[in-house]
Design an enzyme around this catalytic site. Structure first.
Site, mmCIF file in Angstrom:
data_model
loop_
_atom_site.group_PDB
_atom_site.id
_atom_site.type_symbol
_atom_site.label_atom_id
_atom_site.label_comp_id
_atom_site.label_asym_id
_atom_site.label_seq_id
_atom_site.Cartn_x
_atom_site.Cartn_y
_atom_site.Cartn_z
ATOM 1 N N HIS A 101 0.882 -1.182 0.000
ATOM 2 C CA HIS A 101 0.000 0.000 0.000
ATOM 3 C C HIS A 101 0.914 1.226 0.000
ATOM 4 O O HIS A 101 1.973 1.204 0.634
ATOM 5 C CB HIS A 101 -0.816 0.132 1.282
ATOM 6 C CG HIS A 101 -1.732 -1.002 1.604
ATOM 7 N ND1 HIS A 101 -1.324 -2.133 2.237
ATOM 8 C CD2 HIS A 101 -3.068 -1.130 1.424
ATOM 9 C CE1 HIS A 101 -2.352 -2.929 2.433
ATOM 10 N NE2 HIS A 101 -3.431 -2.356 1.948
ATOM 11 N N ASP A 104 2.256 2.073 3.380
ATOM 12 C CA ASP A 104 3.200 1.132 4.012
ATOM 13 C C ASP A 104 4.635 1.584 3.780
ATOM 14 O O ASP A 104 5.485 1.422 4.649
ATOM 15 C CB ASP A 104 3.152 -0.271 3.382
ATOM 16 C CG ASP A 104 1.799 -0.907 3.343
ATOM 17 O OD1 ASP A 104 0.974 -0.558 4.174
ATOM 18 O OD2 ASP A 104 1.596 -1.779 2.464
HETATM 19 C C1 XLS Z 1 -7.464 -6.541 4.694
HETATM 20 C C2 XLS Z 1 -7.040 -6.782 3.315
HETATM 21 C C3 XLS Z 1 -5.945 -5.846 2.809
HETATM 22 C C4 XLS Z 1 -5.855 -5.902 1.312
HETATM 23 C C5 XLS Z 1 -5.061 -4.806 0.687
HETATM 24 O O1 XLS Z 1 -8.182 -7.334 5.282
HETATM 25 O O2 XLS Z 1 -6.669 -8.116 3.231
HETATM 26 O O3 XLS Z 1 -4.741 -6.136 3.412
HETATM 27 O O4 XLS Z 1 -5.313 -7.120 0.872
HETATM 28 O O5 XLS Z 1 -5.580 -3.571 0.961
#
Ligand code: XLS
Ligand code: CA
Ligand code: CA
Length: 436
Positions: A101, A104
């Protein structure tokens, strides 16, 4: 360059008899299976958020995990050190892909302009590290759910100014995903849902979400980003009801809003089970409707009702998942991204390696089992036999739309009670166990 995992050497394949916990027992990237090698089939990716930013926090306490790349105190220095550590980890583990993301990899600043500048600086470093190591970006995405401004959603926010903020963030995240040669871009509707219908205009919110996705499609064409978009279904958490509930729900939404040309799905195992489906069910639904894009490979816990995001270890599940994926033609742009986090007590950097090695081996075993199941053809044969009536002249008339209710009534009156056949579930479950 600083080495952040100095005690670890490149993880090697040592075979099923190895007793070395830092070796693969089943994942042999070069081993050929049904025309492709294991690395090409499985396309493993490490996720940035859990693996490098997750420090074991839970609702009852802050993180327990301390990392050497996290210690400098300056947020941008931490971001850089973390990126260097991440590529060392990818390389030592031997994965070919990563996912992230925007927030991140670079910390948010006081203004969007400053935040974007920070992101550009880190993306430059990531680009260099990708070039040096050959590791590629499976997909990028936006975090439009952690900051308090997104408490009531991003694309489904009641306030158009927040919608605009989310749109700006998505625009930038698409640009950096393209800059890094990302193969796809993911939309997970973090807080796209509701807590109560008493304050929610559901139809309006969903129309807005579709509008945002159409804008993203237009922008994708404008900047010539070639990869597909993925929507990632999840039924609940953080909201009580997430709009992208499951694969069937996402498919209906994409159809209704004329978005199917540009979207496929990113199926997460733990989200499937939260929705009351098996992982295999969600994958099969996608294969049947030609919307399987990529996979977030993890697992939940049978006794906990939330998204525990554990590393996949269950060979039964990985076998059935790989069976469905292989039968569906395998991955093209997608892969297996380990959206999984260490447990709170797994505080040693070694645990990061053990977790990923185990998960990769679990899927390698799943792949080998699935290939044997396909080659054996026994499941196909059982299904073929079960539906054989549809291949007769009578069945074909119905399937081809040539029969009508009157004709079927006449047939039934003449032929009487049909002879029943067993579904053979137990026999087939035993057969599956022969492959595990
Ligand atoms: C959260 C999601 C997230 C997505 C990406 O539950 O799994 O991590 O994979 O935004
Ligand atoms: Ca996920
Ligand atoms: Ca999850």
């Amino acid at each position: 360059m600083t080495e952040y995992f100095p005690k670890i050497k490149k993880i090697k394949f040592e075979g099923a008899d190895s007793k070395n916990p830092l070796a693969f027992k089943h994942y042999n990237p070069k081993q050929k299976i049904m025309g492709k090698n294991m690395a090409e089939h499985l396309r493993f990716a490490v996720c940035y958020w859990h693996t490098f930013k997750g420090l074991g926090a839970d609702p009852f306490g802050p993180g327990t995990i301390i990392r050497n790349y996290n210690s400098s105190g300056d947020p941008m220095q931490v971001a850089k050190d973390t990126m260097v550590a991440a590529f060392e980890f990818f390389t030592k583990l031997g994965v070919n892909f990563w996912c992230f993301h925007d927030r991140d990899i670079a910390p948010e600043a006081d203004t969007l302009a400053e935040t974007n500048k920070r992101l550009d600086e880190i993306v430059k470093l990531a680009k260099k590290l990708q070039k040096d190591t050959g590791v590629k970006l499976l997909w990028g995405t936006t975090n439009a759910f952690s900051h308090r401004r997104f408490m009531a959603g991003a694309g489904t926010n009641p306030d158009p100014k927040i919608f605009a903020y989310a749109a700006s963030q998505i625009k930038k995240a698409m640009e950096v995903t393209k800059e890094l040669g990302g193969l796809a871009y993911v939309f997970w509707g973090g807080r796209e849902g509701y807590e109560t219908l008493l304050n929610t205009d559901m139809k309006r919110e969903l129309d807005h979400l579709a509008m945002l996705l159409h804008m993203a499609v237009d922008y994708k064409k404008k900047i010539k980003f070639k990869g597909p978009f993925y929507i990632e279904p999840k039924p609940k958490e953080p909201t009580k009801h997430q709009y992208d509930f499951d694969a069937g729900n996402c498919f209906a939404f994409l159809q209704r809003h004329n978005l199917l040309d540009d979207f496929k799905l990113n199926i997460e195992a733990n989200h499937a089970t939260l929705a009351g489906h098996t992982f295999q069910h969600e994958l099969q639904f996608c294969v049947d409707n030609d919307i399987l894009g990529s996979v977030d490979a993890n697992r939940g816990d049978l006794f906990l009702g939330w998204d525990t995001d554990q590393f996949p270890t269950d060979i039964y599940d990985t076998t059935l998942a790989m069976y469905t994926i292989l039968k569906g033609g395998g991955f093209t742009t997608g892969g297996l991204n380990f959206d999984a986090k260490l447990r709170r007590q797994s505080i040693d950097p070694l645990d990061l390696f053990y977790a990923h090695i185990g998960a990769m081996d679990a899927f390698a075993r799943g792949l080998k089992n699935a290939a044997k199941m396909i080659r054996g053809g026994r499941f196909d044969k059982a299904i073929q036999k079960r539906y054989a009536g549809w291949d007769t002249v009578f069945g074909q008339r119905i399937e081809k739309g040539k029969a009508d209710l009157g004709e079927l009534e006449k047939y039934t009156l003449k032929n009487g009670e049909p002879k029943l056949q067993s579904g053979r579930q137990e026999m087939l479950e035993n057969l599956l166990n022969e492959y595990l």
